[in-house]
Design an enzyme around this catalytic site. Sequence first.
Site, PDB file in Angstrom:
ATOM      1  N   HIS A  93       4.686  -3.418 -10.150  1.00 41.63           N
ATOM      2  CA  HIS A  93       5.132  -4.588  -9.379  1.00 41.63           C
ATOM      3  C   HIS A  93       5.640  -5.706 -10.296  1.00 41.63           C
ATOM      4  CE1 HIS A  93       3.761  -2.753  -5.767  1.00 41.63           C
ATOM      5  NE2 HIS A  93       2.485  -3.070  -5.850  1.00 41.63           N
ATOM      6  N   LEU A 104      10.778   2.612  -6.677  1.00 35.40           N
ATOM      7  CA  LEU A 104      10.873   1.289  -6.078  1.00 35.40           C
ATOM      8  C   LEU A 104       9.724   1.149  -5.089  1.00 35.40           C
ATOM      9  CD1 LEU A 104      14.661   0.707  -5.171  1.00 35.40           C
ATOM     10  CD2 LEU A 104      13.354  -0.328  -7.033  1.00 35.40           C
ATOM     11  N   ASP A 105       9.209  -0.069  -4.950  1.00 34.47           N
ATOM     12  CA  ASP A 105       8.164  -0.308  -3.955  1.00 34.47           C
ATOM     13  C   ASP A 105       8.701  -0.024  -2.555  1.00 34.47           C
ATOM     14  OD1 ASP A 105       6.606  -1.177  -6.047  1.00 34.47           O
ATOM     15  OD2 ASP A 105       7.003  -3.302  -5.689  1.00 34.47           O
ATOM     16  N   ARG A 106       7.791   0.209  -1.631  1.00 27.69           N
ATOM     17  CA  ARG A 106       8.182   0.534  -0.255  1.00 27.69           C
ATOM     18  C   ARG A 106       9.035  -0.558   0.382  1.00 27.69           C
ATOM     19  NH1 ARG A 106       3.450   1.147   3.941  1.00 27.69           N
ATOM     20  NH2 ARG A 106       4.129  -0.907   4.629  1.00 27.69           N
TER      21      ARG A 106
END
Length: 229
Positions: free
Chosen positions: A183, A100-102
């Site tokens: 993304h 997962l993105d930050r």
Amino acid sequence: MRLDYFLAHSAGLTRKEAKQLISRGAVTVEGEAKPKANLQLRPDQAVTVHGERVQPPGHRYLMLHKPVDVVCSTEDPGHRTVLDLLPPELRAQVHPAGRLDRDTTGLVLLTSDGQWSHRLTSPNHACGKRYRVQCADPVSDEDMQALREGVLLRGEDKPTLPAQVERLDEACLLLTIREGRYHQVKRMLAACGNKVLGLHREQIGEIQLDAALAPGEYRALTEDEVESI
């Protein structure tokens, strides 16, 4: 796996206790006494403590509620990682199965089982991932249909696979995708002329994020959850 890690994970010891046992000569590897704590074990090597064989630990399967500003990697010099949220005895055993993105929150799965991890992340298995998406602007019916049919992301020549989309309110969606492009959710909404303000993963395959887990907390998966992948 290092000998001291192996003992800590297999016998329920701290690494300090494992090293003390090794230094006292209570541990043998393949019958040889006084091995070094950092000895790298092969999977088939027999380890004993006080003459009793120690069996290797079974695979670990965890779900974790990832907070914002935590990264899905095993190490990062600038940020906390999902492994930093686990106790020391678990950190060396598992890896994140997917990312997962930050700035994205929600469900992360971690495991020591490489084959299970591959099934989870392989494009061939097309494991669905459901996100709650908060957008900057209202999402039109035309945009909803475009997401369901597949949209062309900037810089790519192949549209996304059809997504499942449910509108929660005019600017909030439940979006289920079966790919893992870079993304992807943010770029899908950008392709519709919108911007993602908040992104939270609720489900992977049949595994739903446990509502009892606060951000930063984790629990072991149930047998049914493990077998669903």
